[in-house]
Design a protein around this motif. Structure first.
Motif, PDB file in Angstrom:
ATOM      1  N   TYR A  69     -17.811   9.991  45.431  1.00 29.71           N
ATOM      2  CA  TYR A  69     -17.799  11.374  44.952  1.00 29.71           C
ATOM      3  C   TYR A  69     -18.415  11.435  43.553  1.00 29.71           C
ATOM      4  O   TYR A  69     -18.176  10.560  42.721  1.00 29.71           O
ATOM      5  N   LYS A  72     -16.630  15.555  41.893  1.00 21.34           N
ATOM      6  CA  LYS A  72     -15.828  16.163  42.965  1.00 21.34           C
ATOM      7  C   LYS A  72     -16.647  16.630  44.162  1.00 21.34           C
ATOM      8  O   LYS A  72     -16.163  17.383  45.005  1.00 21.34           O
ATOM      9  N   GLU A  73     -17.882  16.165  44.271  1.00 15.05           N
ATOM     10  CA  GLU A  73     -18.722  16.481  45.422  1.00 15.05           C
ATOM     11  C   GLU A  73     -19.049  15.197  46.179  1.00 15.05           C
ATOM     12  O   GLU A  73     -19.342  14.160  45.580  1.00 15.05           O
ATOM     13  N   PHE A  74     -19.027  15.261  47.507  1.00 18.89           N
ATOM     14  CA  PHE A  74     -19.307  14.091  48.329  1.00 18.89           C
ATOM     15  C   PHE A  74     -20.771  13.680  48.213  1.00 18.89           C
ATOM     16  O   PHE A  74     -21.669  14.517  48.293  1.00 18.89           O
ATOM     17  N   TYR A 105      -9.334  13.725  52.037  1.00 17.18           N
ATOM     18  CA  TYR A 105     -10.408  13.736  51.045  1.00 17.18           C
ATOM     19  C   TYR A 105      -9.886  14.056  49.642  1.00 17.18           C
ATOM     20  O   TYR A 105     -10.452  14.858  48.907  1.00 17.18           O
ATOM     21  N   LYS A 108     -11.921  13.404  45.943  1.00 18.14           N
ATOM     22  CA  LYS A 108     -12.805  14.317  45.227  1.00 18.14           C
ATOM     23  C   LYS A 108     -12.055  15.229  44.271  1.00 18.14           C
ATOM     24  O   LYS A 108     -12.670  15.930  43.471  1.00 18.14           O
ATOM     25  N   ARG A 109     -10.712  15.230  44.356  1.00 19.14           N
ATOM     26  CA  ARG A 109      -9.936  16.112  43.484  1.00 19.14           C
ATOM     27  C   ARG A 109      -9.462  15.411  42.220  1.00 19.14           C
ATOM     28  O   ARG A 109      -9.227  16.044  41.201  1.00 19.14           O
ATOM     29  N   GLN A 111     -10.652  12.423  39.796  1.00 15.80           N
ATOM     30  CA  GLN A 111     -11.725  11.480  39.510  1.00 15.80           C
ATOM     31  C   GLN A 111     -11.672  11.004  38.071  1.00 15.80           C
ATOM     32  O   GLN A 111     -11.558  11.824  37.142  1.00 15.80           O
ATOM     33  N   ALA A 159     -23.755  16.169  46.848  1.00 10.84           N
ATOM     34  CA  ALA A 159     -23.545  16.186  45.397  1.00 10.84           C
ATOM     35  C   ALA A 159     -24.766  16.752  44.678  1.00 10.84           C
ATOM     36  O   ALA A 159     -25.895  16.700  45.189  1.00 10.84           O
TER      37      ALA A 159
END
Length: 300
Positions: A69, A72-74, A105, A108-109, A111, A159
């Protein structure tokens, strides 16, 4: 309320893709999931920071993916033997690689933040122990582990990253000298250099001549094993680097072109060594080294 169906569809497909990726970990891994083998990554412009995220192993090895991530984006799901390269604006960014993250998931929250320096490339290794804290690795150590890995290609990044703008870098040649050959254990002085150490240094000079480089700068970096305290290892690494620097000066290289510094035990190339003190000393032998980094503008 206006609904953006394209975004919902994209998010849904991404979620499905991640779920399938996690479920299929125990199935055979197709070689089409991987692209080109790793090659040395060039430097980027000062307006960017570059990251090489990698997972040691053999391409095709069965394992759960490590979901990478970025803010917070894959970005991708790294399998053993895979790596990915991306560029971001310099500054602080959230970066993590999370194992067993599906279907919640949560990685992503939450990090950890990593500060990326302008014009620098940072190598980060996936933690197989499940730690979210990015494992920062030196280029030297990372590229040893990256040998044989291949670029991860099987998913589409969601991302926000930048296209890397590469710049022509001065050529850097690295030559590694074994501290155990140069000196006895825990020794570092000029008079401590062993006969076989002088032969290895003479071979280094022959390599420098054979490579026919126009030398701009030489960085001599002392490395130690982790046995002993951090201050002791830092000092020992520096003394050994300074001794090799003096040898280079004695060979005719101008002192203003040679810098000596120590990394102590911070850039180990071995894994965890255990057993008796003698067994640990033998196991950590590759960590005890002096690396001579020659920055050159090209051939003479």
């Amino acid at each position: 309320m206006k609904i953006h169906t394209s975004k919902l569809t994209s998010a849904f497909l991404t979620s499905v893709m991640l779920s399938l990726l996690a479920v299929s970990a125990h199935a055979a891994v197709l070689q089409s999931a991987f692209g080109d083998p790793y090659q040395a990554i060039p430097g980027v412009a000062a307006a960017q920071s570059q990251v090489v995220y990698y997972r040691p192993g053999t391409p095709g090895q069965k394992a759960e993916p490590a979901f990478v991530y970025i803010d917070k984006e894959f970005h991708t799901g790294l399998l053993p033997g895979g790596y990915t390269v991306f560029c971001l604006a310099p500054g602080r960014h959230g970066l993590s690689a999370v194992l067993d993250d599906a279907p919640r998931y949560g990685g992503k929250r939450v990090q950890p933040g990593v500060r990326l320096e302008p014009g620098k490339t940072q190598f980060i290794r996936v933690s197989e122990a499940g730690s979210l804290e990015p494992q920062l690795v030196s280029r030297e150590a990372a590229e040893q582990e990256l040998a044989g890995t291949r670029r991860q290609m099987h998913v589409l990044s969601r991302a926000t990253v930048q296209s890397c703008e590469y710049v022509k870098q001065p050529e850097v040649q690295r030559y590694t000298l074994s501290s155990d050959v140069l000196f006895g254990f825990a020794k570092s002085a000029y008079e401590d250099i062993r006969e076989d150490g002088r032969k290895e240094f003479a071979e280094l000079l022959r390599k420098l001549g054979r490579d026919d480089l126009q030398v701009n700068q030489i960085e001599v970096v002392g490395h130690t094993d982790p046995i002993g305290s951090v201050p002791y290892n830092d000092a020992l690494g520096l003394r050994r680097a300074q001794t090799v620097r003096q040898l280079l000066i004695d060979s005719g290289i101008a002192p203003q072109h040679i810098n000596a510094r120590s990394e102590g035990s911070r850039q180990q190339v071995t894994g965890n060594c255990s057993g008796s003190r003698a067994a640990q000393i033998a196991c950590h032998a590759p960590d005890r080294r002096v690396v001579v980094e020659v920055t050159a503008s090209g051939e003479k």
